[in-house]
Write a protein that holds these residues in place. Structure first.
Motif, mmCIF file in Angstrom:
data_model
loop_
_atom_site.group_PDB
_atom_site.id
_atom_site.type_symbol
_atom_site.label_atom_id
_atom_site.label_comp_id
_atom_site.label_asym_id
_atom_site.label_seq_id
_atom_site.Cartn_x
_atom_site.Cartn_y
_atom_site.Cartn_z
ATOM 1 N N THR A 279 -14.924 9.664 77.905
ATOM 2 C CA THR A 279 -13.811 9.263 77.063
ATOM 3 C C THR A 279 -13.516 7.788 77.341
ATOM 4 O OG1 THR A 279 -12.951 11.504 77.253
ATOM 5 C CG2 THR A 279 -11.438 9.822 76.401
ATOM 6 N N PHE A 280 -13.476 7.001 76.270
ATOM 7 C CA PHE A 280 -13.289 5.555 76.399
ATOM 8 C C PHE A 280 -11.893 5.163 75.926
ATOM 9 C CE2 PHE A 280 -17.834 6.112 76.295
ATOM 10 C CZ PHE A 280 -18.328 5.113 77.121
ATOM 11 N N PHE A 281 -11.061 4.705 76.849
ATOM 12 C CA PHE A 281 -9.736 4.207 76.488
ATOM 13 C C PHE A 281 -9.868 2.713 76.198
ATOM 14 C CE2 PHE A 281 -9.008 8.128 78.665
ATOM 15 C CZ PHE A 281 -7.979 8.705 77.930
ATOM 16 N N MET A 282 -9.790 2.383 74.917
ATOM 17 C CA MET A 282 -10.179 1.038 74.510
ATOM 18 C C MET A 282 -8.994 0.150 74.165
ATOM 19 S SD MET A 282 -13.464 1.700 72.162
ATOM 20 C CE MET A 282 -15.031 2.075 72.941
ATOM 21 N N VAL A 283 -9.190 -1.119 74.442
ATOM 22 C CA VAL A 283 -8.205 -2.133 74.092
ATOM 23 C C VAL A 283 -8.496 -2.591 72.658
ATOM 24 C CG1 VAL A 283 -7.415 -4.459 74.653
ATOM 25 C CG2 VAL A 283 -7.909 -2.831 76.485
ATOM 26 N N SER A 310 -3.279 -5.007 73.383
ATOM 27 C CA SER A 310 -3.613 -6.168 74.223
ATOM 28 C C SER A 310 -3.351 -5.917 75.704
ATOM 29 C CB SER A 310 -2.839 -7.403 73.753
ATOM 30 O OG SER A 310 -1.455 -7.215 73.971
ATOM 31 N N HIS A 311 -3.215 -4.622 76.058
ATOM 32 C CA HIS A 311 -3.069 -4.273 77.471
ATOM 33 C C HIS A 311 -1.801 -4.815 78.109
ATOM 34 C CE1 HIS A 311 -4.382 -3.107 81.552
ATOM 35 N NE2 HIS A 311 -5.288 -2.361 80.949
ATOM 36 N N ARG A 312 -0.746 -4.920 77.321
ATOM 37 C CA ARG A 312 0.557 -5.258 77.912
ATOM 38 C C ARG A 312 1.070 -4.055 78.700
ATOM 39 N NH1 ARG A 312 4.318 -8.820 75.544
ATOM 40 N NH2 ARG A 312 5.741 -7.966 77.075
ATOM 41 N N ASN A 313 1.819 -4.309 79.764
ATOM 42 C CA ASN A 313 2.591 -3.265 80.426
ATOM 43 C C ASN A 313 3.605 -2.752 79.409
ATOM 44 O OD1 ASN A 313 4.116 -1.660 82.078
ATOM 45 N ND2 ASN A 313 5.046 -3.355 83.221
ATOM 46 N N LEU A 314 3.448 -1.512 78.961
ATOM 47 C CA LEU A 314 4.299 -1.011 77.874
ATOM 48 C C LEU A 314 5.695 -0.610 78.353
ATOM 49 C CD1 LEU A 314 1.742 1.331 76.013
ATOM 50 C CD2 LEU A 314 2.228 -1.084 75.554
ATOM 51 N N ALA A 315 5.818 -0.304 79.638
ATOM 52 C CA ALA A 315 7.078 0.290 80.122
ATOM 53 C C ALA A 315 8.330 -0.537 79.808
ATOM 54 C CB ALA A 315 6.972 0.582 81.613
#
Ligand code: ZN
Length: 461
Positions: A279-283, A310-315
């Protein structure tokens, strides 16, 4: 408004990812254009300088512990890119750097141009002919002076630092963009001044004229996906789902984050050779660069999932921003492979109630991991393989990244050893009866029920 080139239209484009050390929230992505080594060198130098500045400015977060998995808002560096032009003569790359080192998030822009005839990268002021920067600065100052008391034209200096992001819009106006708080109060947001077409024409260098022509010839993009867009596509599922019964077989799920990148196709060949899938978790910003590779992943039975745009910290982000980060990637994947992802993994494994809620609304199950290979830029293939093999058990979700060469080097050993031990490599949903996973639920492994799995493991893919 600027027009951007659709990266999926450029054959041979790939992306590079730079991450920080293990406890840093650093994600840098930049494009590698075919036959433009001088541009690649320049972009790498640019983002490396950003990383160095961040390293100096950011306080080191304490390593995560099981009790204190993550501080709410750790320092973060995020670099994303867009193509402002792509013609036989010239290429333009706009880097957007977001930085948080305490206080407020800070965005800055830098646009690098590349003259394909000479093989040379030029900074934005290189779009202008000798001596013209002073004229542009004066023009921009006059324009800003009309914009009210919270704009400070006095800060505009005719230097490379101030004018490091210049592009063209479709009309051929020269667009000068400023960083947060560079020339105006923060609440005004992005500040840009357009020097009208005719006036700009007299100020451009040779490269500038070619850049303007290239920007004006960008074909209109696809219309933004509507809410109905996703529903036109079926939910993503492995093309080989149903071929393994994990109630009988000893199943594990290999997962790869942050790609697709330059090693992904090698990884895929290894997986297929061993009859394994993953499973590929892609940006998202990598997805749009390599649509053909995505189709290959789909065709070979692996599964594509969502790792934000864009791989931002979503929290720390609002629900609107989280929704944008996740749905843009869903749309990009759907566009490439005709299937909408139903799984997401949060960058850095960092969740908030908002992230969980938005994931549910978008039909995304949240996938963590229970075997952490701790792979990274400085890890060896031996260590990564040992951790994956040592941690494997029935129903395990093994976390790795397909942007590190050593990780790929570890894969043949992992597959060979675990196959000998009787394991079968499936995609994440196959670990669950009927491939059923619930949107908005957090899954740490196939061994636990979603209800028991509430806290993320103390690590940070
Ligand atoms: Zn990641």
């Amino acid at each position: 408004m600027l027009a951007f080139v659709d990266p999926s239209t450029i054959a041979g484009l790939s992306t590079r990812t730079i991450t920080g050390t293990r406890d840093q929230h650093v994600h840098i992505s930049y494009p590698v254009l075919p036959n433009a080594p001088g541009l690649t060198d320049k972009l790498r130098a640019e983002v490396t300088a950003e990383l160095r500045a961040f390293d100096l400015a950011a306080p080191r977060p304490a390593p995560a512990t099981p009790d204190e998995p993550h501080t709410a808002k750790p320092p973060e560096l995020n670099v994303d890119w867009q193509l402002t032009a792509y013609s036989p003569q010239v290429i333009g790359v706009r880097l957007r750097t977001g930085r948080f080192t305490g206080g407020v998030w800070h965005d800055s822009l830098c646009t690098i141009w590349y003259d394909r005839a000479t093989g040379r990268a030029v900074d934005s002021p290189g779009l202008l002919k000798e001596g013209a920067l002073a004229a542009v600065a004066a023009r921009v100052k006059r324009e800003l002076a009309r914009d009210g008391p919270d704009v400070r034209p006095g800060r505009v200096r005719p230097d490379t630092g101030t004018f490091d992001s210049m592009d063209f819009n479709r009309r051929g106006d020269l667009v000068v963009e400023f960083d947060d708080e560079q020339v105006a109060a923060r609440y005004l947001g992005r500040v840009a001044v357009a020097v009208p077409n005719r006036e700009a024409a007299t100020l451009l260098s040779g490269v500038g004229a070619l850049a303007r022509a290239a920007a004006q010839s960008i074909p209109p993009g696809k219309p933004p996906p509507s809410a109905a867009f996703d529903r036109r596509y079926p939910q993503a599922r492995s093309s080989r789902a149903g071929t393994v019964d994990c109630a009988v077989a000893k199943c594990v799920a290999l997962t790869f984050d942050d790609g697709p990148g330059r090693y992904t196709s090698r990884l895929l060949s290894i997986l297929t050779e061993h009859g394994a899938r993953a499973t590929f978790f892609m940006v998202g910003s990598n997805v749009v660069a390599q649509p053909a590779l995505l189709r290959r992943i789909r065709d070979e039975g692996s599964l594509i999932a969502d790792h934000s745009w864009s791989h931002r910290n979503l929290a720390p982000l609002s629900s609107a921003r989280v929704g944008d980060q996740l749905s843009r990637t869903q749309d990009a994947v759907a566009e490439a492979v005709g299937q909408t992802p139903t799984l997401m993994r949060a960058p850095y494994g960092s969740l908030s109630p908002t992230v969980v809620q938005v994931a549910r609304q978008l039909g995304l199950s949240i996938v963590m991991w229970n075997v952490d290979t701790r792979d990274g830029p400085d890890e060896t293939a031996d260590d990564v393989a040992a951790r994956a093999i040592g941690g494997a058990r029935r129903g395990a979700i093994i976390g790795m990244h397909d942007v590190y060469s050593a990780t790929i080097d570890a894969i043949p050993r992992i597959l060979t050893t675990l196959t000998q031990e009787g394991y079968v490599f499936v995609t994440v949903p196959e670990l669950f009866p009927g491939d059923h996973m619930e949107p908005g639920h957090i899954y740490v492994s196939g061994e636990t029920t979603p209800a028991n799995a509430t806290s993320p493991p103390p690590s940070s893919p």
